[in-house]
Design an enzyme around this catalytic site. Sequence first.
Site, PDB file in Angstrom:
ATOM      1  N   ALA A   1       0.871  -1.181   0.000  1.00 53.15           N
ATOM      2  CA  ALA A   1       0.000   0.000   0.000  1.00 53.15           C
ATOM      3  C   ALA A   1       0.907   1.230   0.000  1.00 53.15           C
ATOM      4  O   ALA A   1       1.851   1.297   0.796  1.00 53.15           O
ATOM      5  CB  ALA A   1      -0.917  -0.001   1.209  1.00 53.15           C
TER       6      ALA A   1
ATOM      7  N   TRP B   1       0.604   4.130   1.162  1.00 50.57           N
ATOM      8  CA  TRP B   1       0.633   4.894   2.408  1.00 50.57           C
ATOM      9  C   TRP B   1       1.389   4.190   3.526  1.00 50.57           C
ATOM     10  O   TRP B   1       1.645   4.780   4.579  1.00 50.57           O
ATOM     11  CB  TRP B   1      -0.787   5.178   2.883  1.00 50.57           C
ATOM     12  CG  TRP B   1      -1.653   3.958   2.991  1.00 50.57           C
ATOM     13  CD1 TRP B   1      -2.553   3.523   2.080  1.00 50.57           C
ATOM     14  CD2 TRP B   1      -1.684   2.999   4.063  1.00 50.57           C
ATOM     15  NE1 TRP B   1      -3.161   2.357   2.505  1.00 50.57           N
ATOM     16  CE2 TRP B   1      -2.637   2.016   3.716  1.00 50.57           C
ATOM     17  CE3 TRP B   1      -1.012   2.867   5.276  1.00 50.57           C
ATOM     18  CZ2 TRP B   1      -2.923   0.931   4.536  1.00 50.57           C
ATOM     19  CZ3 TRP B   1      -1.293   1.796   6.094  1.00 50.57           C
ATOM     20  CH2 TRP B   1      -2.232   0.837   5.725  1.00 50.57           C
ATOM     21  N   CYS B   2       1.763   2.931   3.309  1.00 55.18           N
ATOM     22  CA  CYS B   2       2.354   2.104   4.360  1.00 55.18           C
ATOM     23  C   CYS B   2       3.841   2.403   4.533  1.00 55.18           C
ATOM     24  O   CYS B   2       4.616   2.375   3.572  1.00 55.18           O
ATOM     25  CB  CYS B   2       2.138   0.623   4.031  1.00 55.18           C
ATOM     26  SG  CYS B   2       3.045  -0.517   5.087  1.00 55.18           S
ATOM     27  N   TYR B   3       4.249   2.624   5.775  1.00 54.15           N
ATOM     28  CA  TYR B   3       5.653   2.899   6.075  1.00 54.15           C
ATOM     29  C   TYR B   3       6.544   1.724   5.700  1.00 54.15           C
ATOM     30  O   TYR B   3       7.597   1.895   5.076  1.00 54.15           O
ATOM     31  CB  TYR B   3       5.786   3.217   7.566  1.00 54.15           C
ATOM     32  CG  TYR B   3       7.217   3.221   8.071  1.00 54.15           C
ATOM     33  CD1 TYR B   3       8.058   4.305   7.832  1.00 54.15           C
ATOM     34  CD2 TYR B   3       7.720   2.133   8.781  1.00 54.15           C
ATOM     35  CE1 TYR B   3       9.370   4.303   8.296  1.00 54.15           C
ATOM     36  CE2 TYR B   3       9.028   2.122   9.245  1.00 54.15           C
ATOM     37  CZ  TYR B   3       9.841   3.208   8.997  1.00 54.15           C
ATOM     38  OH  TYR B   3      11.140   3.204   9.444  1.00 54.15           O
TER      39      TYR B   3
ATOM     40  N   ASN C   1       7.005   1.267   1.932  1.00 59.26           N
ATOM     41  CA  ASN C   1       7.953   2.233   1.353  1.00 59.26           C
ATOM     42  C   ASN C   1       9.396   1.888   1.706  1.00 59.26           C
ATOM     43  O   ASN C   1      10.313   2.156   0.921  1.00 59.26           O
ATOM     44  CB  ASN C   1       7.605   3.647   1.828  1.00 59.26           C
ATOM     45  CG  ASN C   1       6.294   4.130   1.239  1.00 59.26           C
ATOM     46  OD1 ASN C   1       5.964   3.795   0.098  1.00 59.26           O
ATOM     47  ND2 ASN C   1       5.522   4.893   2.006  1.00 59.26           N
TER      48      ASN C   1
END
Length: 481
Positions: free
Chosen positions: A167, A169-171, A174
Amino acid sequence: MISAKKIKSVDFYRKIPRDLTEASLSGAGLSIVAALSMMFLFGMELNNYLTVSTSTAVIVDKSSDGDFLRIDFNISFPALSCEFASVDVSDILGTNRLNITKTIRKFSIDPHLRPTGAEFHSGTISHHIKHGDEVDEEPVEGSVPLTAQSFDTYTHVYPILVVNFYAPWCYWSNRLKPAWEKAAKAIRERYDPELDGRILLGKVDCTEQPDLCRRNHIQGYPSIRIFRKGSDVRDNHGHHDHESYYGNRDADSLIKTMEALAAPIPSESQKLALEGKSENTTENMKRPAPSAGGCRIEGHVRVKKVPGNLIISAHSGAHSFDTTQMNMSHVVNHLSFGRKIAPRVMSDVKRLIPYLGGSHDRLNGRSFINHRDLGANVTIEHYLQVVKTEVMIRGSHKLIEEYEYTAHSSLAQSIYIPVAKFHFELSPMQVLVTENPKSFSHFITNVCAIIGGVFTVAGILDSILYNTIKMMKKVELGKNF
């Protein structure tokens, strides 16, 4: 010597010669009624003597079973994956045990709560997953973006397809992205998809392909899945079984794992199924992924006898969760406190004390479903008040020791990750049920009282009735003269 005549003088029951007695119909009737009354009252007294009577008292809990209490449970979660399901225990004294596994078993289930396979083994996951330092490097694109349409095509073409479900938005997604793309590019160069075709690395954006991620039971990001073509196709469902990767997430570790996956596969026979799994150093980094999106969690935990919580939630130290999509609906198949009581023993106890045992599993069979009426981030809480009951028989012999509880449940929105919480609080008091002993001498005394009393009352009534009838006859004779 004392003569027989003197002995006879103390006779309490002096006899009247039969010739001096007179039988009457009224006396015969009263005799029959008296005999029936004696039999009836004797039966009642015998039944009372054989019936176990108990007394109930509320006293301060003086438990002899130690400072810990066992909680047995069996709970089904239709929308919580066994991959991330975690059982946690905490209490008011500061105890905080996370992800208990030793006494817990997990089984993947479908939305209808039916098991889809054998027990799900979570295995050992490193709490310190290594990530790469490729953040500052020039970004590269080595993996193939997959959609719902292209996913099925690739799984039927390549013997090994490794997919990163992420996703944006997922830390953690990334952090993985640079190493994943670098590893994918290296694997493409080493195992050319057109010429070699043994392995391919892909990626799926779950915000753009939610149905594809839901079909593969993705609940945490990033999730790396290993799909094998051929021998792992399930006949009953027609889709591929797959494994999850939980190893380090730096480029070197990923490349080493992919090479180990591709090594046993001959490059010239892409259509052959992979038979067996290779023995290599990456086996402890992989384990079967859940075959369904639900999980049945069963087992037991030991907690201190102080107010505390049993919490079931999704938990991971290297994954992110979309809390708006999490649904902690569940069905409580069983929840009880204390040692298990054999059904035969409980049946015997209920014959003595009918009201006992009705609340030791009060939540059994109840469903707590979030129909999304309240929106997202819904936590389901249960407040349980636990009371101990002891049954003592024949003096100080303990028959059973059980814990009964009341339950109040609620659904509420929370700013934190949704959980299923069972808050328990033990009462400092306990119920003591004691058997009242019956005295045999008391029973004999009552029987004698019944016989003597009925006989005496019947004699009085007979005398009254006889004299009344006699007087009436005299009156009638007087009128005739």
